[in-house]
Design a protein around this motif. Structure first.
Motif, PDB file in Angstrom:
ATOM      1  N   PHE A   1      12.331  -1.193  -6.516  1.00 24.02           N
ATOM      2  CA  PHE A   1      11.874  -0.202  -5.487  1.00 24.02           C
ATOM      3  C   PHE A   1      12.462   0.946  -5.359  1.00 24.02           C
ATOM      4  CE2 PHE A   1      10.958  -4.439  -3.705  1.00 24.02           C
ATOM      5  CZ  PHE A   1       9.732  -4.352  -3.101  1.00 24.02           C
TER       6      PHE A   1
ATOM      7  N   THR B   1      15.385   3.244  -1.558  1.00 26.46           N
ATOM      8  CA  THR B   1      14.669   2.354  -0.729  1.00 26.46           C
ATOM      9  C   THR B   1      15.908   1.183  -0.329  1.00 26.46           C
ATOM     10  OG1 THR B   1      12.599   2.853  -1.653  1.00 26.46           O
ATOM     11  CG2 THR B   1      12.875   0.751  -0.642  1.00 26.46           C
TER      12      THR B   1
ATOM     13  N   HIS C   1      17.063   0.096   3.056  1.00 25.60           N
ATOM     14  CA  HIS C   1      16.446  -1.235   3.701  1.00 25.60           C
ATOM     15  C   HIS C   1      17.808  -1.981   4.037  1.00 25.60           C
ATOM     16  CE1 HIS C   1      14.470  -4.980   4.170  1.00 25.60           C
ATOM     17  NE2 HIS C   1      15.065  -5.674   2.874  1.00 25.60           N
TER      18      HIS C   1
ATOM     19  N   LYS D   1      10.272  -9.021   2.188  1.00 29.91           N
ATOM     20  CA  LYS D   1       9.110  -8.327   2.792  1.00 29.91           C
ATOM     21  C   LYS D   1       9.125  -7.075   3.162  1.00 29.91           C
ATOM     22  CE  LYS D   1       6.819 -12.846   3.329  1.00 29.91           C
ATOM     23  NZ  LYS D   1       6.707 -14.116   4.581  1.00 29.91           N
ATOM     24  N   THR D   2      10.208  -6.890   4.359  1.00 30.95           N
ATOM     25  CA  THR D   2      10.335  -5.938   5.057  1.00 30.95           C
ATOM     26  C   THR D   2      10.870  -4.724   4.345  1.00 30.95           C
ATOM     27  OG1 THR D   2      12.478  -6.456   5.889  1.00 30.95           O
ATOM     28  CG2 THR D   2      10.622  -7.247   7.077  1.00 30.95           C
TER      29      THR D   2
ATOM     30  N   LEU E   1       9.454  -3.186   2.425  1.00 30.83           N
ATOM     31  CA  LEU E   1       8.142  -2.259   2.221  1.00 30.83           C
ATOM     32  C   LEU E   1       8.223  -1.066   3.429  1.00 30.83           C
ATOM     33  CD1 LEU E   1       5.263  -4.692   1.623  1.00 30.83           C
ATOM     34  CD2 LEU E   1       6.215  -2.918   0.129  1.00 30.83           C
TER      35      LEU E   1
ATOM     36  N   ARG F   1      10.452   1.742   1.984  1.00 32.52           N
ATOM     37  CA  ARG F   1       9.759   2.262   0.935  1.00 32.52           C
ATOM     38  C   ARG F   1       8.778   3.515   1.519  1.00 32.52           C
ATOM     39  NH1 ARG F   1       9.226   2.405  -4.856  1.00 32.52           N
ATOM     40  NH2 ARG F   1       7.297   3.980  -5.029  1.00 32.52           N
ATOM     41  N   ARG F   2       7.859   2.497   2.511  1.00 33.77           N
ATOM     42  CA  ARG F   2       6.943   3.612   2.985  1.00 33.77           C
ATOM     43  C   ARG F   2       7.377   4.810   3.540  1.00 33.77           C
ATOM     44  NH1 ARG F   2       3.902  -1.599   5.697  1.00 33.77           N
ATOM     45  NH2 ARG F   2       2.833  -2.378   3.837  1.00 33.77           N
TER      46      ARG F   2
ATOM     47  N   GLU G   1       7.911   7.415   1.221  1.00 34.22           N
ATOM     48  CA  GLU G   1       6.880   7.738   0.619  1.00 34.22           C
ATOM     49  C   GLU G   1       6.319   8.839   1.541  1.00 34.22           C
ATOM     50  OE1 GLU G   1       4.711   6.576  -1.882  1.00 34.22           O
ATOM     51  OE2 GLU G   1       5.379   4.294  -2.381  1.00 34.22           O
TER      52      GLU G   1
END
Length: 831
Positions: free
Chosen positions: A627, A631, A635, A651-652, A654, A657-658, A661
């Motif tokens: 990642f 990130t 996180h 899972k979370t 993401l 990371r989003r 982005e």
RNA sequence: GCCGAAGUGGCGGAAUUGGUAGACGCGCACGACUCAAAAUCGUGUCUCGCAAGAGGUGAGGGUUCGAUUCCCUCCUUCGGCACCA
């Protein structure tokens, strides 16, 4: 613009920052002076330096170091002169065990592990000043660890005495307490016994009160403060002297026949108590089996039985001895004492629930202590009561000795003290004892002197040599560092590995003369970590452990961060060292860590502890690879509150990371052609600056990140953002996600690092709102909400509220009892 | 046993000088785009109820106009100490 690819930018900026010396702390010169000539305020931010294990950095480390790194970057952007260093707590048993197993020298193993740790820390973007790196196993460092030993020795704070240690017969070695948990040897799983050995101690007990008092001055988690207090275990009480009643028909042969023994026969025996109010009901005394008086006072008649019992308890392991389930056993010595309160003759027993090394190794026993009560019932020792509880029902049972009452109450059967409360009686009886020379006030501590000898190789040698008569002499400072020899066998043989070093013994004879021998034990690694925070102020100094000027500039530590698991011992020892230096006039402060935080454990995804055996360990390297560092940083900070333990989630991740982005994509939407002032949501921007700034200061990183997410979503929805607003966003994000922020900052056309920017300031006028939402409650329940201009008076609000259809429905024709108005928040109508 | 911390949606967690419970993220559902999928975007998402409404922050009481927040009793989990007289 290209897609966001962290692997393409992260290494680049890490190298750039290092080349540019962005993290470097300077004691003087440019870095500590702002342009207008005002000296920057210092801030010493410190992580507990890690033990470089073979497993590499784990998630707990990652959480801690990222958290402090965010703080360090924030401080620098706020023009603080920041000292943020790290190093290695490199001596220790795991490395030695590894050497035993593989034959590779611990020095080589340590090098391998620290190289790996350093690489990992750099890949996390942690902004340590690497020019100050220290290694506690290097001679340059342990020279000063040895110097500290000598300092304590010279000031009568280091001494040698015989002490019990954990001994594993099967491994033929001494074990640390951590290796002998539950009385079982960690390696061979056999029982650990107690063995007497000559050991070196530091006199930490001299500082017991200082260590307690200092806790009032520090800003620490209350649980840590409490733990330290409990560990020191100060208790105020009374020392009571009991005359020993000589039993005429007793101790005839062995004691009486030896005239010297007879002279030594004790007249009195002292007992410590915190419950002197129960003195009148004292019915017997109990001594620890290893109390030195036992042998002298025991009568011939009971000698056999007593000796047998003493032998039995000696054989017991720690585990058995502290097993509470087992009922309490003991034996009568045949001797008697006189209760000074009422001159009653009371028997003296021995039992191993009485500890030899607390108080005087003796207690007085009565019906007002659970253990004594139980013991007396078992051996039919007559009891009486002297404290009456308030509760009458309870009193009936207590009176008939059916139940033990150990609380405070009203004194009875206590002559002139009858009718007093327990706490009054404690003062008065103590005073009476003092007046009659029968006792004294006394303060006792659980804290013991610190045993620092270790029969191990991988530690700092104790700088002591013995003359041919066996007398200890400190090694003169000019011979420091007293080097750890290299010609040793690591295999455990029952003696310290240093005993087998030819070079070590030859060196000693060469310097000190024929027949002189070196101390072969090494120091507990906690000694190394008790002073390391001084070294960072002046890590290259070869004349002193740290220069006075450097100490003055940097210490004490403004914020100290580390796990809560080993903190009682480490923090206690470190505070002890600081207090020693303070007492000797070498420093002018007496608490090293002004503020302290513990990070919460990162659990595995299944909610259990991460552990190799469970196979649920997450390696930070893998997460970085998948990642990106930014990130991972975001996180792990977003998982939850810094000080709470929280489970990892693959899972979370993401989400963060989003988010990054989105920040990346937003770059495309920067436009100064827009009428930016109208486009930007300035209120939200300034609110976010405020929120993020405040949250960083209180380490509430999760909510700071959440605030930035809200800002970015809003910018996205608006379809555009001004360069100014975007720049501000990057600055806020920079401490958390330094690489992406620096990259985008650079792409904006800036030539200077974002970390040389001043932290954004919020504008109070932009946050000021003109309209507020007022909640309308009826009987405390929310029924409606209205948006009205700010600062409207109560009368006006009631009018508006009552005009709302929903409210009308509820109120109808009912009479309004009262209204409560909280300005700009809510109105509550009570009907 | 003693000391300390904590119990909030399907999950991680927000919110305390007592004042809109569930921010933010994950997941899930539906929709858009797509041949399709992934990715992305949009909408919704505490429970029951068509709705109006009712209930809801470990359990039970209390104080209050109003309690996740304060008080009492209890339960559970985690951490530390463990016969300290």
């Amino acid at each position: 613009m290209q897609k966001y690819k962290p692997e393409k930018i992260e290494k680049k900026w890490q190298d750039y920052w290092e080349e540019q010396g962005i993290y470097k702390t300077s004691d003087d010169g440019e870095n500590s002076v702002v342009k207008d000539g005002v000296k920057k305020e210092k801030f010493y931010l410190l992580d507990m330096f890690p033990y470089p294990s073979g497993d590499g950095l784990h998630m707990g480390h990652t959480e801690e170091y990222v958290a402090t790194d965010i703080y360090a970057r924030y401080l620098r952007m706020n023009q603080k002169n920041v000292l943020y260093p790290t190093g290695w707590d490199a001596f220790g048993l795991p490395t030695e065990n590894y050497a035993i197993k593989t034959g590779v020298h611990p020095k080589i193993v340590t090098k391998k592990h620290t190289d790996n740790f350093r690489r990992q820390l750099k890949s996390l973007g942690v902004s340590y000043d690497w020019s100050r790196e220290i290694d506690s196993s290097s001679p340059e460092y342990y020279k000063w660890t040895q110097w500290f030993f000598l300092l304590l020795y010279k000031n009568n704070l280091a001494y040698k005495k015989k002490a019990k240690v954990n001994w594993c017969e099967s491994c033929q070695t001494v074990l640390a307490n951590e290796q002998a948990e539950g009385g079982i040897c960690e390696r061979c799983k056999k029982e650990v016994a107690q063995k007497d050995l000559e050991q070196w101690f530091f006199k930490i007990t001299d500082f017991a009160d200082d260590l307690i008092n200092g806790l009032d001055q520090v800003d620490w988690p209350s649980s840590t403060v409490t733990n330290q207090r409990n560990w020191i275990g100060r208790s105020e009480g009374t020392m009571v002297r009991f005359e020993i009643a000589l039993a005429p028909q007793g101790r005839t042969s062995s004691v009486a026949s030896s005239s010297s023994r007879n002279d030594l026969f004790p007249q009195a025996l002292e007992v410590f108590t915190t419950r002197v109010d129960t003195l009148f009901s004292c019915s017997f005394l109990i001594l620890a089996p290893d109390n030195l008086l036992v042998e002298t006072i025991t009568t011939d008649e009971h000698k056999k039985e007593v000796e047998k019992y003493v032998q039995e308890t000696r054989k017991k392991t720690n585990l058995e001895r502290t097993d509470l389930q087992k009922d309490k056993k003991g034996v009568f010595t045949g001797a008697y004492a006189i209760n000074p309160a009422n001159n009653e003759k009371i028997p003296i027993w021995i039992s191993d629930f009485v500890l030899a090394d607390y108080g005087t190794g003796a207690v007085f026993a009565d019906a007002h202590d659970e253990r004594d009560f139980e013991f007396a019932q078992k051996y039919n020792i007559p009891l009486k009561v002297s404290i009456r509880p308030q509760d009458d029902e309870l009193w009936q049972k207590v009176k008939n000795l059916e139940e033990c009452f150990s609380g405070d109450g009203i004194l009875i059967n206590s002559e002139q003290f009858d009718g007093l409360t327990s706490s009054e009686a404690r003062t008065k009886i103590t005073d009476w004892l003092i007046e009659n020379n029968l006792g004294d006030k006394k303060i006792n501590y659980k804290l013991r002197d610190w045993l620092i000898s270790r029969q191990r190789y991988w530690g700092a040698p104790i700088p002591v040599v013995y003359d041919p008569e066996g007398t200890a002499h400190p090694i003169p400072e000019k011979y420091l560092p007293w080097l750890l020899p290299t010609d040793v066998e690591f295999k455990p043989t029952g003696v310290s590995p240093l005993a087998k070093s030819k070079e070590f013994f030859e060196r000693t004879e060469k310097i000190f003369g024929k027949g002189w021998t070196p101390e072969i034990d090494t120091m507990d690694t906690f000694v190394c970590s008790s002073w390391y925070y001084f070294r960072f102020a002046d890590p290259k100094n070869d004349k002193e452990f740290a220069g006075a000027e450097a100490i003055k500039q940097w210490l004490p530590i403004d914020m100290y961060v580390g796990g809560a698991e080993h903190t009682v011992l480490h923090l206690m020892y470190a505070r002890f060292f600081t207090k020693v230096l303070h007492k000797l006039g070498l420093i002018n402060f007496n608490e090293p860590f002004t503020k302290l935080h513990h990070q919460g454990t990162i659990l595995a995804e299944d909610g259990r502890k991460m552990s190799k055996s469970l196979g649920n360990v997450i390696n930070p390297d893998d997460v970085v690879k998948q990642f990106g560092t930014d990130t991972l940083r975001l996180h792990i900070m977003f998982l939850g509150s810094f000080e709470d333990k929280k489970p990892w989630s693959s899972k979370t991740i993401l989400g963060p990371r989003r988010f990054l982005e989105k920040v990346w994509q937003l770059f495309e939407k920067i436009s100064d052609d827009y009428k930016d002032k109208q486009k930007d949501n300035e209120t939200l921007l300034h609110k976010t600056i405020k929120k993020v700034s405040e949250d960083i200061q209180s380490l509430d990183y999760n909510t700071a990140i959440s605030a930035m997410m809200i800002l970015v979503s809003d910018m996205e929805k608006r379809g555009g953002v001004s360069k100014n607003a975007y720049s501000t966003l990057l600055q806020l994000l920079a401490p958390f996600a330094p690489h992406i922020s620096e990259e985008l900052w650079n792409q904006l056309g800036n030539t200077n690092s974002i970390f040389l920017q001043k932290w954004p300031k919020y504008d109070e006028t932009k946050i000021k709102i003109t309209n507020v939402t007022i909640v309308i409650q009826i009987n405390g329940k929310v029924r409606d909400r209205i948006i009205i201009p700010i600062d409207i008076e109560e009368k006006e609000i009631i009018k508006i509220a009552l005009a709302c259809p929903i409210i009308q429905n509820f109120v109808g024709t009912k009479k309004i009892q009262r209204t409560i108005y909280i300005k700009n928040k809510l109105i509550n109508i009570v009907i």
